[in-house]
Write a protein that holds these residues in place. Structure first.
Motif, PDB file in Angstrom:
ATOM      1  N   VAL A 125      25.154 -55.142 -20.873  1.00 48.82           N
ATOM      2  CA  VAL A 125      26.049 -55.485 -19.773  1.00 48.82           C
ATOM      3  C   VAL A 125      26.395 -54.057 -19.105  1.00 48.82           C
ATOM      4  N   LEU A 126      26.575 -53.930 -18.001  1.00 49.61           N
ATOM      5  CA  LEU A 126      26.830 -52.749 -17.016  1.00 49.61           C
ATOM      6  C   LEU A 126      28.129 -53.323 -16.344  1.00 49.61           C
ATOM      7  N   GLN A 127      29.253 -52.834 -16.825  1.00 43.04           N
ATOM      8  CA  GLN A 127      30.417 -53.279 -16.003  1.00 43.04           C
ATOM      9  C   GLN A 127      31.691 -52.407 -16.345  1.00 43.04           C
ATOM     10  N   SER A 128      32.279 -51.770 -15.247  1.00 45.16           N
ATOM     11  CA  SER A 128      33.460 -51.124 -15.868  1.00 45.16           C
ATOM     12  C   SER A 128      34.533 -51.823 -15.393  1.00 45.16           C
ATOM     13  N   HIS A 129      35.857 -51.469 -15.964  1.00 41.18           N
ATOM     14  CA  HIS A 129      36.911 -52.002 -15.600  1.00 41.18           C
ATOM     15  C   HIS A 129      37.260 -53.546 -15.988  1.00 41.18           C
ATOM     16  N   THR A 130      36.618 -54.040 -17.208  1.00 38.36           N
ATOM     17  CA  THR A 130      36.635 -55.330 -17.454  1.00 38.36           C
ATOM     18  C   THR A 130      37.548 -55.272 -18.604  1.00 38.36           C
ATOM     19  N   PRO A 145      30.271 -53.268 -27.789  1.00 34.33           N
ATOM     20  CA  PRO A 145      30.614 -52.481 -26.299  1.00 34.33           C
ATOM     21  C   PRO A 145      30.983 -51.170 -26.591  1.00 34.33           C
ATOM     22  N   VAL A 146      30.896 -50.487 -25.664  1.00 38.22           N
ATOM     23  CA  VAL A 146      31.405 -49.108 -25.432  1.00 38.22           C
ATOM     24  C   VAL A 146      32.367 -48.749 -24.483  1.00 38.22           C
ATOM     25  N   LEU A 147      33.464 -48.032 -24.832  1.00 41.06           N
ATOM     26  CA  LEU A 147      34.543 -47.992 -23.733  1.00 41.06           C
ATOM     27  C   LEU A 147      34.608 -46.507 -23.554  1.00 41.06           C
ATOM     28  N   ALA A 197      50.368 -50.057 -14.624  1.00 41.60           N
ATOM     29  CA  ALA A 197      50.441 -51.362 -15.584  1.00 41.60           C
ATOM     30  C   ALA A 197      49.282 -51.997 -15.967  1.00 41.60           C
ATOM     31  N   TRP A 198      48.141 -52.078 -15.054  1.00 43.52           N
ATOM     32  CA  TRP A 198      46.877 -52.729 -15.285  1.00 43.52           C
ATOM     33  C   TRP A 198      46.235 -51.798 -16.219  1.00 43.52           C
ATOM     34  N   TYR A 199      46.121 -50.424 -15.978  1.00 46.79           N
ATOM     35  CA  TYR A 199      45.426 -49.636 -16.829  1.00 46.79           C
ATOM     36  C   TYR A 199      45.832 -49.755 -18.548  1.00 46.79           C
ATOM     37  N   VAL A 200      47.132 -49.680 -18.471  1.00 42.58           N
ATOM     38  CA  VAL A 200      47.765 -49.914 -19.857  1.00 42.58           C
ATOM     39  C   VAL A 200      47.608 -51.167 -20.596  1.00 42.58           C
ATOM     40  N   GLN A 201      47.336 -52.232 -19.840  1.00 46.18           N
ATOM     41  CA  GLN A 201      47.060 -53.635 -20.451  1.00 46.18           C
ATOM     42  C   GLN A 201      45.539 -53.507 -20.844  1.00 46.18           C
ATOM     43  N   PHE A 202      44.730 -52.935 -19.825  1.00 43.65           N
ATOM     44  CA  PHE A 202      43.348 -52.731 -20.263  1.00 43.65           C
ATOM     45  C   PHE A 202      43.180 -52.068 -21.598  1.00 43.65           C
ATOM     46  N   PHE A 203      43.658 -50.957 -21.850  1.00 44.54           N
ATOM     47  CA  PHE A 203      43.428 -50.086 -22.818  1.00 44.54           C
ATOM     48  C   PHE A 203      44.028 -50.728 -24.081  1.00 44.54           C
ATOM     49  N   ALA A 204      45.020 -51.236 -24.090  1.00 45.19           N
ATOM     50  CA  ALA A 204      45.834 -51.987 -25.052  1.00 45.19           C
ATOM     51  C   ALA A 204      45.084 -53.136 -25.374  1.00 45.19           C
ATOM     52  N   GLY A 205      44.399 -54.076 -24.690  1.00 46.94           N
ATOM     53  CA  GLY A 205      43.611 -55.206 -24.949  1.00 46.94           C
ATOM     54  C   GLY A 205      42.415 -54.578 -25.806  1.00 46.94           C
ATOM     55  N   TRP A 206      41.710 -53.775 -25.342  1.00 46.95           N
ATOM     56  CA  TRP A 206      40.483 -53.122 -26.090  1.00 46.95           C
ATOM     57  C   TRP A 206      40.974 -52.434 -27.510  1.00 46.95           C
ATOM     58  N   MET A 207      41.944 -51.876 -27.634  1.00 44.75           N
ATOM     59  CA  MET A 207      42.310 -51.203 -28.678  1.00 44.75           C
ATOM     60  C   MET A 207      42.903 -52.486 -29.619  1.00 44.75           C
ATOM     61  N   ARG A 208      43.333 -53.352 -29.256  1.00 45.59           N
ATOM     62  CA  ARG A 208      43.702 -54.303 -30.093  1.00 45.59           C
ATOM     63  C   ARG A 208      42.488 -55.165 -30.666  1.00 45.59           C
ATOM     64  N   PHE A 265      48.204 -44.570 -27.576  1.00 42.69           N
ATOM     65  CA  PHE A 265      47.749 -44.464 -26.277  1.00 42.69           C
ATOM     66  C   PHE A 265      47.164 -43.039 -25.966  1.00 42.69           C
ATOM     67  N   SER A 266      47.377 -42.274 -27.162  1.00 41.82           N
ATOM     68  CA  SER A 266      47.136 -40.766 -27.051  1.00 41.82           C
ATOM     69  C   SER A 266      45.446 -40.427 -26.376  1.00 41.82           C
ATOM     70  N   PRO A 267      44.512 -41.138 -26.701  1.00 42.44           N
ATOM     71  CA  PRO A 267      43.553 -40.912 -26.017  1.00 42.44           C
ATOM     72  C   PRO A 267      43.252 -41.148 -24.520  1.00 42.44           C
ATOM     73  N   ILE A 268      44.366 -41.840 -23.967  1.00 35.10           N
ATOM     74  CA  ILE A 268      44.367 -41.912 -22.340  1.00 35.10           C
ATOM     75  C   ILE A 268      45.679 -41.069 -21.968  1.00 35.10           C
TER      76      ILE A 268
END
Length: 195
Positions: free
Chosen positions: A13-18, A35-37, A87-98, A184-187
């Protein structure tokens, strides 16, 4: 919307911002490739997003933006990026980390490593998905070909997000505080205000 590419005998799969969701989990299960983020400092990402909206196309899935929204002055645009896009980016990152903490075998790479040592990043991805690493000459040529193809690339400079200032940084930290279980330190969000 997922784009797929046949790679040997498997689909990649090649997709960004999913964002991670039940649907994403379903497709990951169907594809069978972990997946790879790739993450980057959020504030630098927001400045790059602003460049993209202004120089290419304001339409994006992260926020409702059209050409008339780009008439804001710099201070208003920085506020927009913090209050809407962050707000979108914070939710994006939190979702993948969870997801990574509970059910997904996720490899997280940082943008600086990927751009500074692309070969190392490719080796990490190959190990993660269970494929052999390509021989060095093949990998070097592939990296060279990709760079020669002139992919969509902004400035790629770290530190551009410093222009947000302390008050705006505190607003983003407050967004991150809604997810106290996520680091959230990685971002680039080092401390989190309480909600």
């Amino acid at each position: 919307a997922f784009g797929t590419l046949a790679l040997r005998d498997r689909a990649v799969v090649l997709q960004s911002h999913t964002r991670y969701s039940a649907v994403t989990r379903y497709f990951l299960g169907q594809i069978g490739t972990p997946p790879v983020l790739v993450v980057r400092n959020l504030y630098d990402s927001l400045i790059s997003l602003w460049d993209h909206m202004r120089d290419e196309d304001p339409a994006m899935p992260i926020a409702l933006v059209d050409r008339r929204d780009l008439g804001r002055d710099d201070a208003q645009m920085l506020d927009f990026l913090v209050d809407v896009a962050a707000a979108w980016y914070v939710q994006f990152f939190a979702g993948w980390m969870r997801a990574a903490a509970s059910e997904v075998d996720l490899l997280v790479l940082d943008y600086e490593t990927v751009t500074a040592d692309t070969a190392l990043a490719i080796e990490s991805v190959c190990r993660h998905v269970g494929d052999p690493t390509p021989p060095t000459p093949v990998m070097s040529r592939s990296i060279e070909d990709a760079r020669d193809a002139k992919p969509r690339f902004n400035q790629g400079k770290s530190g551009r997000g410093a222009r947000f200032g302390e008050e705006r940084l505190a607003r983003v930290e407050r967004l991150a505080a809604f997810y106290p279980d996520v680091d959230f330190s990685p971002i680039g969000i080092a401390r989190q205000a309480s909600t």
